[in-house]
Write a protein that holds these residues in place. Structure first.
Motif, short mmCIF file in Angstrom:
data_model
loop_
_atom_site.label_atom_id
_atom_site.label_comp_id
_atom_site.label_asym_id
_atom_site.label_seq_id
_atom_site.Cartn_x
_atom_site.Cartn_y
_atom_site.Cartn_z
N ARG A 122 -125.74 38.17 50.89
CA ARG A 122 -124.51 38.91 51.19
C ARG A 122 -124.51 40.28 50.51
O ARG A 122 -124.19 41.29 51.14
CB ARG A 122 -123.29 38.09 50.72
CG ARG A 122 -121.96 38.74 51.06
CD ARG A 122 -120.79 37.97 50.47
NE ARG A 122 -119.53 38.55 50.89
CZ ARG A 122 -118.82 38.16 51.94
NH1 ARG A 122 -119.25 37.16 52.68
NH2 ARG A 122 -117.68 38.75 52.25
N TYR A 154 -120.16 41.41 57.53
CA TYR A 154 -119.15 41.29 56.48
C TYR A 154 -118.10 42.41 56.55
O TYR A 154 -118.43 43.58 56.72
CB TYR A 154 -119.81 41.27 55.11
CG TYR A 154 -120.84 40.17 54.98
CD1 TYR A 154 -120.48 38.84 55.15
CD2 TYR A 154 -122.18 40.47 54.74
CE1 TYR A 154 -121.42 37.82 55.05
CE2 TYR A 154 -123.13 39.46 54.64
CZ TYR A 154 -122.74 38.14 54.80
OH TYR A 154 -123.68 37.13 54.72
N ASN A 199 -129.59 32.54 56.15
CA ASN A 199 -128.42 33.42 56.05
C ASN A 199 -128.18 34.16 57.36
O ASN A 199 -127.98 35.39 57.38
CB ASN A 199 -128.59 34.43 54.90
CG ASN A 199 -128.73 33.76 53.55
OD1 ASN A 199 -128.06 32.76 53.28
ND2 ASN A 199 -129.61 34.29 52.71
N VAL A 205 -124.21 31.27 58.32
CA VAL A 205 -123.34 32.21 57.61
C VAL A 205 -122.24 32.65 58.57
O VAL A 205 -122.50 32.92 59.75
CB VAL A 205 -124.13 33.45 57.12
CG1 VAL A 205 -123.18 34.50 56.55
CG2 VAL A 205 -125.14 33.04 56.05
#
Length: 241
Positions: A122, A154, A199, A205
């Protein structure tokens, strides 16, 4: 975004005057029957009108009236892997290029190799997107329309990029991993299934949706051509009058 250079204006002056002077010389000869007189008049007109045309062109170039300014902007296309971001961005760039606009496409496939040490945690992804955002904002400030196609899953980094840019439009290609697999021509999801890639937004994710995303396109129901048409309508209504 474009202006004629002095050299271009001079070249236009010369080519136009050659054409016009040839016409004048022929007409004078037809009326007088004197080739010497026709040539003399033609040469005099050539020199005089080249000068006045050049001054006329440079004068108009300094006048803003009648010029349509197209502001630079950043079009940020986001979505899970294989949702069509790169292809759509390429299609939009081609459309904008037809309008004689300066356009730059930033794509994850081209930019990420420049930072080979960047991973997919992240924190690493957020830092990577922030770097790209700085680049996009710099291009925008220099009058270049910038299309960025990145997963950018994100909210934190997308919000960061939004604040950097003056004119920012975010487009989310909303789809599922199942649908995205149909457009996976490079075996990306095969490597996901084999555990090589981890991920992955939309798989292990979460892709974080922003409430202030300007446009969300449901790619389970639309094709890329339809998506392109919708986005181009938005761009033209906002920036290209």
């Amino acid at each position: 975004m474009y202006r004629d250079s002095n050299t271009r204006t001079l070249l236009k002056t010369v080519t136009w005057r050659i054409t016009a002077t040839a016409t004048t010389t022929i007409l004078v000869f037809l009326f007088t029957g004197a080739i010497d007189t026709a040539i003399q008049v033609g040469l005099l007109e050539l020199l005089a009108k080249m000068l006045f045309y050049y001054l006329h062109e440079r004068g108009w170039d300094k006048i803003k009236w009648g010029k349509e300014e197209v502001p630079a902007f950043v079009l940020w296309i986001t979505g899970i892997p294989c949702s069509g971001k790169t292809t759509l961005a390429t299609m939009i760039k081609e459309e904008l290029s037809k309008e004689k606009l300066r356009v730059q496409h930033l794509d994850s496939h081209d930019v990420r190799p420049l930072f080979p040490e960047t991973g997919f945690t992240r924190e690493e992804v957020n830092n990577h997107i922030k770097r790209v955002g700085h680049l996009a904002s710099m291009l925008e400030k220099n009058g270049i329309i910038t299309i960025a196609s990145f997963v950018s899953p994100y909210r934190e980094s997308r919000t960061f990029v939004r604040k950097l840019c003056q004119n920012y439009v975010e487009v989310h290609l909303d789809t599922t991993a199942e649908v995205a697999r149909r457009y996976d021509h490079n075996g990306f999801y095969k490597k996901v299934d084999e555990g090589i890639y981890k991920n992955v937004p939309g798989v292990d994710v979460e892709y974080e949706i922003c409430e202030n995303t300007e446009y969300t396109l449901d790619m389970t129901e639309k094709n890329l051509e339809e998506a392109k048409q919708e986005i181009m309508q938005v761009i033209k209504s906002r920036y290209i009058k």
